[in-house]
Write a protein that holds these residues in place. Structure first.
Motif, PDB file in Angstrom:
ATOM      1  N   TRP A  72       0.842  -1.193   0.000  1.00  0.00           N
ATOM      2  CA  TRP A  72       0.000   0.000   0.000  1.00  0.00           C
ATOM      3  C   TRP A  72       0.880   1.246   0.000  1.00  0.00           C
ATOM      4  CZ3 TRP A  72       1.174   3.011   4.168  1.00  0.00           C
ATOM      5  CH2 TRP A  72       1.787   2.366   5.251  1.00  0.00           C
ATOM      6  N   LYS A  73       0.277   2.379  -0.336  1.00  0.00           N
ATOM      7  CA  LYS A  73       0.994   3.648  -0.331  1.00  0.00           C
ATOM      8  C   LYS A  73       0.107   4.739   0.247  1.00  0.00           C
ATOM      9  CE  LYS A  73       4.070   2.744  -4.286  1.00  0.00           C
ATOM     10  NZ  LYS A  73       5.311   2.732  -3.479  1.00  0.00           N
ATOM     11  N   ILE A  74       0.739   5.842   0.653  1.00  0.00           N
ATOM     12  CA  ILE A  74      -0.024   6.998   1.126  1.00  0.00           C
ATOM     13  C   ILE A  74      -0.772   7.608  -0.054  1.00  0.00           C
ATOM     14  CG2 ILE A  74       1.593   7.431   3.005  1.00  0.00           C
ATOM     15  CD1 ILE A  74       2.609   9.866   1.283  1.00  0.00           C
ATOM     16  N   SER A  75      -1.741   8.481   0.242  1.00  0.00           N
ATOM     17  CA  SER A  75      -2.644   8.950  -0.809  1.00  0.00           C
ATOM     18  C   SER A  75      -2.023   9.970  -1.750  1.00  0.00           C
ATOM     19  CB  SER A  75      -3.912   9.537  -0.184  1.00  0.00           C
ATOM     20  OG  SER A  75      -3.614  10.708   0.549  1.00  0.00           O
ATOM     21  N   GLY A  76      -1.017  10.703  -1.322  1.00  0.00           N
ATOM     22  CA  GLY A  76      -0.410  11.689  -2.222  1.00  0.00           C
ATOM     23  C   GLY A  76       0.125  12.903  -1.481  1.00  0.00           C
ATOM     24  N   THR A  77       0.922  13.709  -2.190  1.00  0.00           N
ATOM     25  CA  THR A  77       1.608  14.852  -1.598  1.00  0.00           C
ATOM     26  C   THR A  77       1.316  16.112  -2.404  1.00  0.00           C
ATOM     27  OG1 THR A  77       3.390  13.420  -0.812  1.00  0.00           O
ATOM     28  CG2 THR A  77       3.881  15.777  -0.963  1.00  0.00           C
ATOM     29  N   PRO A  78       0.906  17.203  -1.770  1.00  0.00           N
ATOM     30  CA  PRO A  78       0.637  18.452  -2.496  1.00  0.00           C
ATOM     31  C   PRO A  78       1.881  18.977  -3.208  1.00  0.00           C
ATOM     32  CG  PRO A  78      -0.192  18.555  -0.242  1.00  0.00           C
ATOM     33  CD  PRO A  78       0.647  17.336  -0.334  1.00  0.00           C
ATOM     34  N   ALA A  79       1.668  19.808  -4.196  1.00  0.00           N
ATOM     35  CA  ALA A  79       2.765  20.318  -5.021  1.00  0.00           C
ATOM     36  C   ALA A  79       3.789  21.082  -4.197  1.00  0.00           C
ATOM     37  CB  ALA A  79       2.204  21.210  -6.131  1.00  0.00           C
ATOM     38  N   ASP A  80       3.332  21.864  -3.216  1.00  0.00           N
ATOM     39  CA  ASP A  80       4.286  22.694  -2.471  1.00  0.00           C
ATOM     40  C   ASP A  80       5.037  21.923  -1.401  1.00  0.00           C
ATOM     41  OD1 ASP A  80       2.012  22.445  -0.894  1.00  0.00           O
ATOM     42  OD2 ASP A  80       2.095  24.496  -0.134  1.00  0.00           O
ATOM     43  N   LEU A  81       4.771  20.621  -1.259  1.00  0.00           N
ATOM     44  CA  LEU A  81       5.537  19.773  -0.356  1.00  0.00           C
ATOM     45  C   LEU A  81       6.334  18.697  -1.106  1.00  0.00           C
ATOM     46  CD1 LEU A  81       3.045  19.263   2.627  1.00  0.00           C
ATOM     47  CD2 LEU A  81       5.011  20.803   2.517  1.00  0.00           C
ATOM     48  N   GLN A  82       6.426  18.825  -2.431  1.00  0.00           N
ATOM     49  CA  GLN A  82       7.197  17.855  -3.207  1.00  0.00           C
ATOM     50  C   GLN A  82       8.702  18.074  -3.055  1.00  0.00           C
ATOM     51  OE1 GLN A  82       6.340  15.207  -4.935  1.00  0.00           O
ATOM     52  NE2 GLN A  82       4.114  15.383  -4.897  1.00  0.00           N
ATOM     53  N   ASP A  83       9.111  19.317  -2.857  1.00  0.00           N
ATOM     54  CA  ASP A  83      10.533  19.647  -2.690  1.00  0.00           C
ATOM     55  C   ASP A  83      10.707  20.293  -1.319  1.00  0.00           C
ATOM     56  OD1 ASP A  83      13.114  20.685  -2.700  1.00  0.00           O
ATOM     57  OD2 ASP A  83      13.042  21.260  -4.806  1.00  0.00           O
ATOM     58  N   ARG A  84      11.327  19.539  -0.400  1.00  0.00           N
ATOM     59  CA  ARG A  84      11.507  20.012   0.977  1.00  0.00           C
ATOM     60  C   ARG A  84      12.986  19.933   1.359  1.00  0.00           C
ATOM     61  NH1 ARG A  84       6.834  16.950   4.437  1.00  0.00           N
ATOM     62  NH2 ARG A  84       7.743  18.252   6.081  1.00  0.00           N
ATOM     63  N   ARG A  85      13.866  20.265   0.425  1.00  0.00           N
ATOM     64  CA  ARG A  85      15.288  19.976   0.617  1.00  0.00           C
ATOM     65  C   ARG A  85      15.904  20.650   1.841  1.00  0.00           C
ATOM     66  NH1 ARG A  85      17.862  20.206  -4.315  1.00  0.00           N
ATOM     67  NH2 ARG A  85      15.817  19.634  -5.130  1.00  0.00           N
ATOM     68  N   VAL A  86      15.396  21.792   2.227  1.00  0.00           N
ATOM     69  CA  VAL A  86      15.870  22.432   3.456  1.00  0.00           C
ATOM     70  C   VAL A  86      14.672  23.002   4.204  1.00  0.00           C
ATOM     71  CG1 VAL A  86      17.375  24.152   4.516  1.00  0.00           C
ATOM     72  CG2 VAL A  86      18.067  23.075   2.368  1.00  0.00           C
ATOM     73  N   GLU A  87      14.550  22.617   5.466  1.00  0.00           N
ATOM     74  CA  GLU A  87      13.521  23.174   6.341  1.00  0.00           C
ATOM     75  C   GLU A  87      14.199  23.836   7.533  1.00  0.00           C
ATOM     76  OE1 GLU A  87       9.840  20.143   5.400  1.00  0.00           O
ATOM     77  OE2 GLU A  87      10.843  19.930   7.319  1.00  0.00           O
ATOM     78  N   ILE A  88      13.685  24.972   7.924  1.00  0.00           N
ATOM     79  CA  ILE A  88      14.180  25.646   9.112  1.00  0.00           C
ATOM     80  C   ILE A  88      13.156  25.488  10.222  1.00  0.00           C
ATOM     81  CG2 ILE A  88      13.236  27.916   8.450  1.00  0.00           C
ATOM     82  CD1 ILE A  88      15.785  29.141   9.725  1.00  0.00           C
ATOM     83  N   THR A  89      13.632  25.323  11.427  1.00  0.00           N
ATOM     84  CA  THR A  89      12.740  25.144  12.572  1.00  0.00           C
ATOM     85  C   THR A  89      13.012  26.212  13.612  1.00  0.00           C
ATOM     86  OG1 THR A  89      14.169  23.759  13.939  1.00  0.00           O
ATOM     87  CG2 THR A  89      12.966  22.669  12.178  1.00  0.00           C
ATOM     88  N   GLY A  90      12.017  26.495  14.423  1.00  0.00           N
ATOM     89  CA  GLY A  90      12.206  27.456  15.498  1.00  0.00           C
ATOM     90  C   GLY A  90      10.893  27.842  16.132  1.00  0.00           C
ATOM     91  N   PRO A  91      10.957  28.668  17.172  1.00  0.00           N
ATOM     92  CA  PRO A  91       9.755  29.075  17.890  1.00  0.00           C
ATOM     93  C   PRO A  91       8.914  30.059  17.081  1.00  0.00           C
ATOM     94  CG  PRO A  91      11.682  30.203  18.772  1.00  0.00           C
ATOM     95  CD  PRO A  91      12.186  29.197  17.782  1.00  0.00           C
ATOM     96  N   CYS A  92       7.807  30.505  17.681  1.00  0.00           N
ATOM     97  CA  CYS A  92       6.810  31.285  16.941  1.00  0.00           C
ATOM     98  C   CYS A  92       6.763  32.749  17.363  1.00  0.00           C
ATOM     99  CB  CYS A  92       5.427  30.650  17.110  1.00  0.00           C
ATOM    100  SG  CYS A  92       5.348  28.961  16.516  1.00  0.00           S
ATOM    101  N   ASP A  93       7.889  33.282  17.901  1.00  0.00           N
ATOM    102  CA  ASP A  93       7.892  34.721  18.157  1.00  0.00           C
ATOM    103  C   ASP A  93       7.905  35.452  16.819  1.00  0.00           C
ATOM    104  OD1 ASP A  93      10.935  35.739  17.673  1.00  0.00           O
ATOM    105  OD2 ASP A  93      10.919  33.721  18.520  1.00  0.00           O
ATOM    106  N   ARG A  94       7.451  36.681  16.804  1.00  0.00           N
ATOM    107  CA  ARG A  94       7.124  37.368  15.556  1.00  0.00           C
ATOM    108  C   ARG A  94       8.330  37.561  14.633  1.00  0.00           C
ATOM    109  NH1 ARG A  94       2.190  39.205  14.543  1.00  0.00           N
ATOM    110  NH2 ARG A  94       1.845  40.765  12.909  1.00  0.00           N
ATOM    111  N   LYS A  95       9.464  37.958  15.206  1.00  0.00           N
ATOM    112  CA  LYS A  95      10.651  38.154  14.370  1.00  0.00           C
ATOM    113  C   LYS A  95      11.127  36.835  13.780  1.00  0.00           C
ATOM    114  CE  LYS A  95      13.867  41.004  15.798  1.00  0.00           C
ATOM    115  NZ  LYS A  95      15.076  41.558  16.496  1.00  0.00           N
TER     116      LYS A  95
END
Length: 526
Positions: A72-95
């Motif tokens: 089986w496979k998952i149902s699919g991935t939206p276009a804007d999540l097909q390329d995720r080569r770099v993700e940045i993480t951090g808290p949600c303060d405004r700056k």
């Protein structure tokens, strides 16, 4: 009239835009339907922990072999999540939100979990910031500088709190509500349609799951939430962090439960090391060496990463790499170059293994990670690439050899005190010793101290680790912190309180599940 719903936190100006009556009714609906299941799943965690403590091994579940063996496979991935080569993480303060969205990364994981100290104001202010970001209208004037979004920004993904954390400032029918439900519900309710209108969608990172039934709970919440808002099934897309040892044994099952609402798994390496210690805490054959000696190249961690990539690509899901905790070093070019080289090597390892992207914790490292994935992953992802072989329970649970040193013990104490103190001051992501520490890395430090004390580990110099030894080191590191920050800030900075909390956690008879839970109850629940 909002029957049975009570806000116990302060209502500052602007909070009424988030804590609206319809949003609170939405929270109440989800709480009433699903909190009994959440509570039962948390009790099941305790049952499993007792089972393992009695000497029973962690292994792949026989009752779900058909899921692991199925085609089986998952149902699919939206276009804007097909390329995720770099993700940045951090808290949600405004700056941070503005800078992360403008960083050049493909995605920004806005973290209401390990990178956020869950004060009431951090949580609600964070939701205000994310609402403005989702609408594309977020701006900031700060110290004479203006901040606004670029024409092209990272894809926004929200990480709610784990199932274990409460939100004591919202009660439904006299019961406190799950922090996970509050974070998810407020973000989804206010932003789903705005995000869809901008060509993206309501995307989530889901933390700290230990069992496929916990994934089923998320899936049921997603189905209900979409139905209430009149959105199609599958509008929500999630990425699950495989950051617990039990979760690694259920990677297939987690993907299966969320198959309509999932696009990826992520190697949450720091929480995974913590979970390894916690899950195997009573087994003297599972003791890890110094924290610095446990990296992604040691056998049990390398097997874990390969297992996640292999599982994801078999099911058509992306396999995201983890966060290198190194950050740029100011005013020391040699250390700065060493940090950049370490990040580069880590990202090359991930890209060569088959990961479809990776995390960084600082905007200054986006270009480093991007260069690696641009060079080694010319396409948008590597879904057709998979490590050969399979993995066994023994390979996932056999610790690596390495030093156990007084310096490693001292660093654990120093980092734990520094992080807990910052968390009590309302900071969830803190640079310490040129590394970005969050709750996960601090959890490793305090859990390892407990493990070494509980089993009476002998350090390489022959010294036996005892409670007295650790408490003496706590006193020593308090003096170090006082020298580093100065007398005035030391008194106001909650270092003494942090040292007391650390001692209590390390000296406990049983290893406490999370440091954040007792800290939240004591310092933030009022």
């Amino acid at each position: 009239m909002m029957t049975g719903i009570e806000i116990k936190g302060e209502m500052k100006p602007g909070y009424e835009t988030i804590l609206t009556e319809p949003a609170l009714v939405f929270i109440a609906q989800l709480h009433r339907m699903y909190d009994p299941t959440r509570q039962s799943l948390l009790r099941a965690r305790e049952d499993r922990k007792r089972w393992w403590a009695e000497g029973n091994a962690i292994d792949f579940a026989p009752e779900t072999s058909s899921v692991r063996d199925g085609n089986w496979k998952i149902s699919g991935t939206p276009a804007d999540l097909q390329d995720r080569r770099v993700e940045i993480t951090g808290p949600c303060d405004r700056k941070m939100v503005i800078n992360a969205l403008n960083s050049g990364a493909k995605c920004y994981m806005a973290c209401l979990e390990d990178a956020t100290s869950p004060t009431w104001h951090n949580i609600v202010d964070g939701q205000i910031n994310l609402k403005d970001a989702a609408a594309g209208t977020i701006t900031l004037e700060d110290k004479g500088k203006s901040y606004k979004l670029n024409a092209e920004t990272a894809v926004l993904i929200c990480r709610p709190r784990g199932w274990h954390l409460p939100e004591t400032h919202i009660e439904v029918d006299g019961e406190e509500v799950s922090g996970a439900i509050v974070d998810f519900a407020l973000y989804f309710f206010h932003n789903a349609r705005a995000l869809l209108a901008r060509g993206t969608g309501p995307y989530f990172y889901l933390p700290k799951m230990e069992h496929y039934l916990e994934a089923r709970l998320w899936n049921n919440i997603f189905v209900t939430a979409q139905s209430i808002l009149g959105l199609p099934l599958g509008t929500i897309k999630s990425t699950v962090l495989i950051e617990t040892l039990p979760g690694a044994f259920m990677a297939d099952e987690i993907l299966f439960e969320l198959r309509d609402h999932i696009v990826a798994l992520n190697c949450g390496r720091w929480d995974y090391i913590f979970s390894y210690i916690k899950s195997l805490s009573y087994d003297p054959s599972k003791i890890l060496p110094d924290r610095a000696a446990v990296n992604m190249t040691v056998p049990f961690m390398a097997k874990y990463a390969a297992h996640v990539v292999r599982t994801c690509h078999k099911r058509g899901a992306h396999a995201m790499g983890g966060m290198s905790a190194f950050i740029p070093v100011k005013d020391d070019e040699a250390k700065n170059q060493a940090a950049f080289a370490a990040v580069k090597a880590d990202k090359e390892r991930e890209a060569n293994l088959g990961h479809d992207g990776t995390w960084v914790a600082h905007p200054g490292l986006v270009s480093v990670a991007k260069e690696v994935f641009d060079r080694l992953m010319p396409g948008p992802n590597q879904l057709t690439k998979s490590p050969e072989g399979s993995v066994t329970a023994e390979e996932l649970t056999t610790p690596n050899a390495g030093p156990k040193t007084a310096a490693g013990l001292a660093m654990n104490v120093n980092v734990a005190i520094g992080y807990i103190a910052a968390w009590l001051r309302g900071l969830g992501a803190v640079p310490l010793h040129n590394m970005m520490e969050d709750a996960a890395t601090a959890e490793i430090s305090r859990a390892q101290l407990w493990q070494w004390r509980h089993h009476g580990v002998s350090l390489d110099d022959g010294t036996k680790v005892t409670g007295a030894l650790i408490n003496e080191e706590i006193k020593t590191q308090l003096k170090v912190w006082k020298g580093d920050v100065g007398d005035n800030f030391f008194e106001a900075g909650k270092y003494k309180e942090a040292a007391t909390i650390l001692s209590d956690l390390v000296m406990a008879r049983d290893l406490p599940d999370f440091l954040t839970t007792p800290c939240y109850r004591k310092f933030m629940a009022g």
